[in-house]
Scaffold this motif. Structure first.
Motif, PDB file in Angstrom:
ATOM      1  N   GLU A 326     -11.165  -8.740  20.615  1.00  0.00           N
ATOM      2  CA  GLU A 326      -9.755  -8.786  20.226  1.00  0.00           C
ATOM      3  C   GLU A 326      -9.497  -9.964  19.293  1.00  0.00           C
ATOM      4  O   GLU A 326      -8.837  -9.822  18.262  1.00  0.00           O
ATOM      5  CB  GLU A 326      -8.885  -8.907  21.486  1.00  0.00           C
ATOM      6  CG  GLU A 326      -7.407  -8.993  21.148  1.00  0.00           C
ATOM      7  CD  GLU A 326      -6.521  -9.160  22.383  1.00  0.00           C
ATOM      8  OE1 GLU A 326      -6.945  -8.738  23.472  1.00  0.00           O
ATOM      9  OE2 GLU A 326      -5.424  -9.720  22.236  1.00  0.00           O
ATOM     10  N   ILE A 329     -10.876  -9.212  15.935  1.00  0.00           N
ATOM     11  CA  ILE A 329     -10.023  -8.279  15.181  1.00  0.00           C
ATOM     12  C   ILE A 329      -8.835  -9.037  14.605  1.00  0.00           C
ATOM     13  O   ILE A 329      -8.522  -8.934  13.407  1.00  0.00           O
ATOM     14  CB  ILE A 329      -9.516  -7.142  16.099  1.00  0.00           C
ATOM     15  CG1 ILE A 329     -10.678  -6.279  16.588  1.00  0.00           C
ATOM     16  CG2 ILE A 329      -8.491  -6.274  15.362  1.00  0.00           C
ATOM     17  CD1 ILE A 329     -10.283  -5.256  17.641  1.00  0.00           C
ATOM     18  N   LEU A 330      -8.179  -9.817  15.458  1.00  0.00           N
ATOM     19  CA  LEU A 330      -6.997 -10.541  15.000  1.00  0.00           C
ATOM     20  C   LEU A 330      -7.351 -11.500  13.871  1.00  0.00           C
ATOM     21  O   LEU A 330      -6.619 -11.625  12.891  1.00  0.00           O
ATOM     22  CB  LEU A 330      -6.364 -11.304  16.165  1.00  0.00           C
ATOM     23  CG  LEU A 330      -5.871 -10.426  17.322  1.00  0.00           C
ATOM     24  CD1 LEU A 330      -5.278 -11.269  18.427  1.00  0.00           C
ATOM     25  CD2 LEU A 330      -4.845  -9.402  16.836  1.00  0.00           C
ATOM     26  N   ARG A 331      -8.516 -12.153  14.023  1.00  0.00           N
ATOM     27  CA  ARG A 331      -8.918 -13.102  12.976  1.00  0.00           C
ATOM     28  C   ARG A 331      -9.183 -12.351  11.684  1.00  0.00           C
ATOM     29  O   ARG A 331      -8.796 -12.798  10.604  1.00  0.00           O
ATOM     30  CB  ARG A 331     -10.170 -13.849  13.424  1.00  0.00           C
ATOM     31  CG  ARG A 331      -9.938 -14.827  14.564  1.00  0.00           C
ATOM     32  CD  ARG A 331      -9.474 -16.182  14.075  1.00  0.00           C
ATOM     33  NE  ARG A 331     -10.398 -16.720  13.095  1.00  0.00           N
ATOM     34  CZ  ARG A 331     -11.574 -17.257  13.386  1.00  0.00           C
ATOM     35  NH1 ARG A 331     -11.960 -17.346  14.649  1.00  0.00           N
ATOM     36  NH2 ARG A 331     -12.367 -17.703  12.449  1.00  0.00           N
ATOM     37  N   ALA A 332      -9.864 -11.196  11.764  1.00  0.00           N
ATOM     38  CA  ALA A 332     -10.154 -10.421  10.555  1.00  0.00           C
ATOM     39  C   ALA A 332      -8.858  -9.988   9.884  1.00  0.00           C
ATOM     40  O   ALA A 332      -8.771  -9.900   8.662  1.00  0.00           O
ATOM     41  CB  ALA A 332     -10.998  -9.201  10.907  1.00  0.00           C
ATOM     42  N   LEU A 333      -7.841  -9.733  10.689  1.00  0.00           N
ATOM     43  CA  LEU A 333      -6.580  -9.249  10.120  1.00  0.00           C
ATOM     44  C   LEU A 333      -5.692 -10.383   9.628  1.00  0.00           C
ATOM     45  O   LEU A 333      -4.602 -10.136   9.140  1.00  0.00           O
ATOM     46  CB  LEU A 333      -5.818  -8.434  11.172  1.00  0.00           C
ATOM     47  CG  LEU A 333      -6.530  -7.168  11.639  1.00  0.00           C
ATOM     48  CD1 LEU A 333      -5.679  -6.428  12.643  1.00  0.00           C
ATOM     49  CD2 LEU A 333      -6.875  -6.277  10.464  1.00  0.00           C
ATOM     50  N   GLY A 334      -6.153 -11.620   9.814  1.00  0.00           N
ATOM     51  CA  GLY A 334      -5.394 -12.718   9.229  1.00  0.00           C
ATOM     52  C   GLY A 334      -4.924 -13.781  10.198  1.00  0.00           C
ATOM     53  O   GLY A 334      -4.251 -14.728   9.801  1.00  0.00           O
ATOM     54  N   ALA A 335      -5.275 -13.657  11.500  1.00  0.00           N
ATOM     55  CA  ALA A 335      -4.908 -14.721  12.434  1.00  0.00           C
ATOM     56  C   ALA A 335      -5.797 -15.921  12.174  1.00  0.00           C
ATOM     57  O   ALA A 335      -6.992 -15.769  11.936  1.00  0.00           O
ATOM     58  CB  ALA A 335      -5.085 -14.249  13.868  1.00  0.00           C
ATOM     59  N   ARG A 336      -5.204 -17.121  12.202  1.00  0.00           N
ATOM     60  CA  ARG A 336      -6.016 -18.314  11.997  1.00  0.00           C
ATOM     61  C   ARG A 336      -6.679 -18.695  13.298  1.00  0.00           C
ATOM     62  O   ARG A 336      -6.202 -18.356  14.367  1.00  0.00           O
ATOM     63  CB  ARG A 336      -5.128 -19.471  11.534  1.00  0.00           C
ATOM     64  CG  ARG A 336      -4.472 -19.164  10.228  1.00  0.00           C
ATOM     65  CD  ARG A 336      -3.412 -20.177   9.931  1.00  0.00           C
ATOM     66  NE  ARG A 336      -2.742 -19.766   8.695  1.00  0.00           N
ATOM     67  CZ  ARG A 336      -1.962 -20.546   8.003  1.00  0.00           C
ATOM     68  NH1 ARG A 336      -1.709 -21.766   8.430  1.00  0.00           N
ATOM     69  NH2 ARG A 336      -1.404 -20.113   6.903  1.00  0.00           N
ATOM     70  N   VAL A 418     -16.197 -14.290  14.154  1.00  0.00           N
ATOM     71  CA  VAL A 418     -15.508 -13.043  13.826  1.00  0.00           C
ATOM     72  C   VAL A 418     -16.506 -11.934  13.517  1.00  0.00           C
ATOM     73  O   VAL A 418     -16.429 -10.832  14.051  1.00  0.00           O
ATOM     74  CB  VAL A 418     -14.567 -13.234  12.622  1.00  0.00           C
ATOM     75  CG1 VAL A 418     -13.804 -11.958  12.366  1.00  0.00           C
ATOM     76  CG2 VAL A 418     -13.628 -14.382  12.883  1.00  0.00           C
TER      77      VAL A 418
END
Lengths: 426, 256
Positions: A326, A329-336, A418
């Protein structure tokens, strides 16, 4: 909510919902810990405050040579046994002492179903104020006993356990605690002439009778003049003052100078008597002696806190592996990285905050039980809803600790690779 | 909403246009070396590459060729040991970790073989995710996510969770999520690897339909069928560029 905040909120919300069981267990653990710490502080401080708060009605107590603490416990709190008797003459002497505003004699030694019976004079109800000008006032339909009749005035908590009501009669039992032995019962019937208004003080548990009745009680022996005097053998006769004895003489003094003088005279002057003054100071000594108990309780509470913090750490840390994907995924989508890390710390704090709310309930429950027990045992009333600094300090400390416990799992989340979380290993 | 006419949700709305024929991806002497014990692994060893907007490219190569490393570097999931990588005009090597997260968010749309949807979130919530990190208000996020799902043909599945969707539908959700920020590059890792032939073909049709002229579509794959549908095949071997040309010429040269 703007980006990073709502991103963090989303991670936290999703996880709390998803790990409902471990979240609940953790919340309960924190609730117990928080409630326990708050209660340990509040109960110990409130109890000490209630016992030593100064407003105990009497300024000083004079009794037989011995422990001031025992004297105070026996006469003010109606606990423990009497340290011994003093002659009636001392009472008369103190009564006329210019340093003394009010002197009231107590004679103890009997009980009814565990409620102590105290022989005293009607002045206790007419001249004595136990708090802020309030007197021990008879409730509806009641009146003060007649000093020469077998009448009793009972405290507000007495009817509950004994079934005694206005107009009821009872036979006192020898001893300050209930023995249940028939041979200890006195023959005299006493008539209840008043139930006192509640005072929220130890007086609520006491049965008051005329002090003369105490002297005349069958089986009681007076040794005021060194000889044994069986008052019941002199029914209808005036008892000579010389043989009368009392357990304690309760004093209201005319200012602190009087207290110091009495202290000098009785305690330091090598007399046969002890004066407990100020009354609260004797109890403060008791609490000083019991300080270690409070320390142990606090230590236990702190240990529970540590365990609870460990629970936060463990429960979050355990979810890190399954949440690796999870986070990836969030990091790939732009979460720092920071967003994810902050989210874990905040998640720990959110769990802690829920735990603190549960802790308030735990606190309320512990306080209610403690207040009930203290009241049952001593008649002293604790205020369950009273404010205590621990009520603020504990949740704040707990939140910080919760955040701290979240740091390790957060560091693990921060370090999530990631690519490794998302791409099949090839 | 036509993705080529506007850039919904992209924080760089108002950025310069991305005309077909201009470079979207520029790799200049990219090296990625790892230290494995005493040995230096040269996963990428001096790769120069130019991919233009509108191009549809397949990156292929056997295991250990550097394909995965290439994917990680193109996707800003890893940084090269040396060399310059420019994406949509931005020198990626000069960005901090936080800025890279922003680059991933605004310039790259990922589509994975395993779909990588959040399991307990509805389709529309999944598509909204990148917009959360782009800082869009909730209402805009919802609108754009719904539009994106409509484009991939899932207008009637918005409230469904991934486990209520078929493999093909899940990949459609993933494509909608990749497109919702209007990225400069769609980066797909074996996008049909977990699908049957027919569904895979449908997904590839969808890519063709949606990729548009203003972004590059890069697929990392070892699937020949997939690679043959692209305009350009880039083959890696031992960390170096082995072939760069049309699929026809590549597969004519290397009979499988």
């Amino acid at each position: 909510m703007k980006g990073p905040l709502s991103g963090i909120a989303m991670i936290v919300r999703r996880s709390l919902r998803r790990h409902l069981l471990s979240t609940t267990v953790t919340v309960l653990a924190i609730g117990l810990a928080t409630g326990l710490v708050m209660a340990v502080f509040a109960v110990s401080d409130q109890t000490e405050g209630a016992f030593t708060g100064g407003d105990l009605g009497f300024d000083a107590v004079v009794g037989a040579r011995g422990s001031q603490l025992q004297l105070v416990l026996n006469s003010v709190f109606h606990l423990d046994t009497s340290p011994g008797n003093v002659p009636w003459a001392l009472y008369e002497q103190l009564q006329s002492d210019p340093r003394v505003g009010l002197a009231i004699p107590y004679a103890v030694g009997d009980n009814y179903l565990g409620h102590r019976i105290v022989g005293t004079t009607p002045e206790l109800f007419t001249a004595f104020s136990y708090r802020d000008g309030k007197t021990l006032a008879p409730g509806p339909g009641g009146r003060v006993f007649e000093p020469d009749l077998r009448e009793a005035v009972i405290g507000s908590a007495v009817p509950q356990r004994t079934g005694l009501t206005l107009g009821a009669t009872f036979q006192p039992t020898h001893g300050v605690v209930a023995t249940g032995r028939e041979r200890d019962e006195h023959e005299e019937d006493y008539l209840v002439v008043a139930v006192l208004e509640p005072t929220n003080s130890p007086a609520d548990k006491v049965i008051w009778i005329p002090i003369d009745g105490m002297f005349h009680m069958s089986g009681h022996v007076l040794r005021g003049d060194g000889e044994e005097f069986h008052a019941d053998e002199h029914e209808g006769e005036e008892i000579p003052d010389a043989v009368k004895q009392v357990s304690a003489i309760m004093l209201k003094l005319r200012g602190p100078q009087a207290g110091m003088a009495l202290n000098q005279q009785y305690n330091l002057g090598g007399s046969d008597y002890t004066v407990a003054w100020p009354v609260a100071a004797s109890l403060a000594q008791l609490f000083d002696k019991l300080g270690w108990v409070v320390s142990v309780l606090r230590l236990v509470a702190y240990l529970v806190v540590v365990v609870a913090a460990g629970t936060i750490l463990a429960s979050l840390y355990n979810t890190m592996n399954e949440r690796r994907r999870e986070f990836a995924i969030l990091r790939a989508l732009g979460a720092r990285r920071r967003t994810v890390m902050v989210a874990i710390v905040l998640e720990a704090m959110a769990i802690t905050a829920l735990g603190c709310l549960a802790g308030l309930l735990v606190y309320g429950a512990i306080m209610a039980v403690a207040a009930h027990l203290v009241r049952e045992q001593t008649g002293v009333v604790l205020d369950v809803f009273a404010w205590h600094p621990a009520l603020a300090a504990t949740p704040v400390g707990m939140l910080l600790l919760g955040g701290l416990a979240g740091l390790l799992p957060a560091a693990k989340a921060y370090a999530t690779d990631v690519a490794a979380g998302l791409l099949p290993t090839s | 909403m036509d993705p080529s006419s506007s850039r919904p949700g992209s924080p760089d709305s108002g950025a310069p246009d991305r005309p077909r024929g201009r470079p979207c991806v520029e790799l200049d002497a990219i090296r990625k070396h790892y230290q494995l014990g005493d040995e230096t692994v040269r996963a990428l060893d001096g790769v120069d590459l130019l991919i233009e907007y509108g191009e549809h490219v397949a990156i292929i190569g056997p295991s250990g060729s550097g394909k995965s490393t290439m994917l990680q570097i193109l996707g800003c999931l890893d940084t090269p040991t040396s060399g310059v990588y420019r994406l949509d005009g931005l020198d990626v090597g000069k960005q901090s970790e936080s800025q890279l997260a922003e680059v991933r968010n605004s310039k790259i749309g990922f589509v994975f073989q395993q779909f990588h949807l959040l399991p307990r979130a509805s389709a529309v919530r999944n598509v909204e995710l990148p917009l959360v990190y782009a800082g869009l208000p909730a209402r805009d996020r919802r609108e754009r996510a719904e539009a994106a799902l409509e484009r991939v043909g899932l207008a009637d599945r918005m409230g469904h969770r991934p486990d209520q969707l078929s493999g093909g539908q899940r990949q459609r959700v993933a494509i909608a999520r990749a497109l919702v920020t209007d990225p400069a590059m769609l980066l797909a890792d074996e996008p049909t690897g977990n699908l049957d032939t027919k569904t895979g073909a449908e997904i590839l049709d969808l890519f063709d339909e949606l990729r548009g002229p203003d972004r590059a579509l890069v697929m990392v794959t070892h699937d020949e069928v997939l690679a043959q549908r692209t305009q350009r095949v880039i083959a890696l071997r031992d960390g170096k560029l082995e072939f760069d040309g049309s699929p026809v010429s590549h597969y004519a040269k290397v009979p499988q």
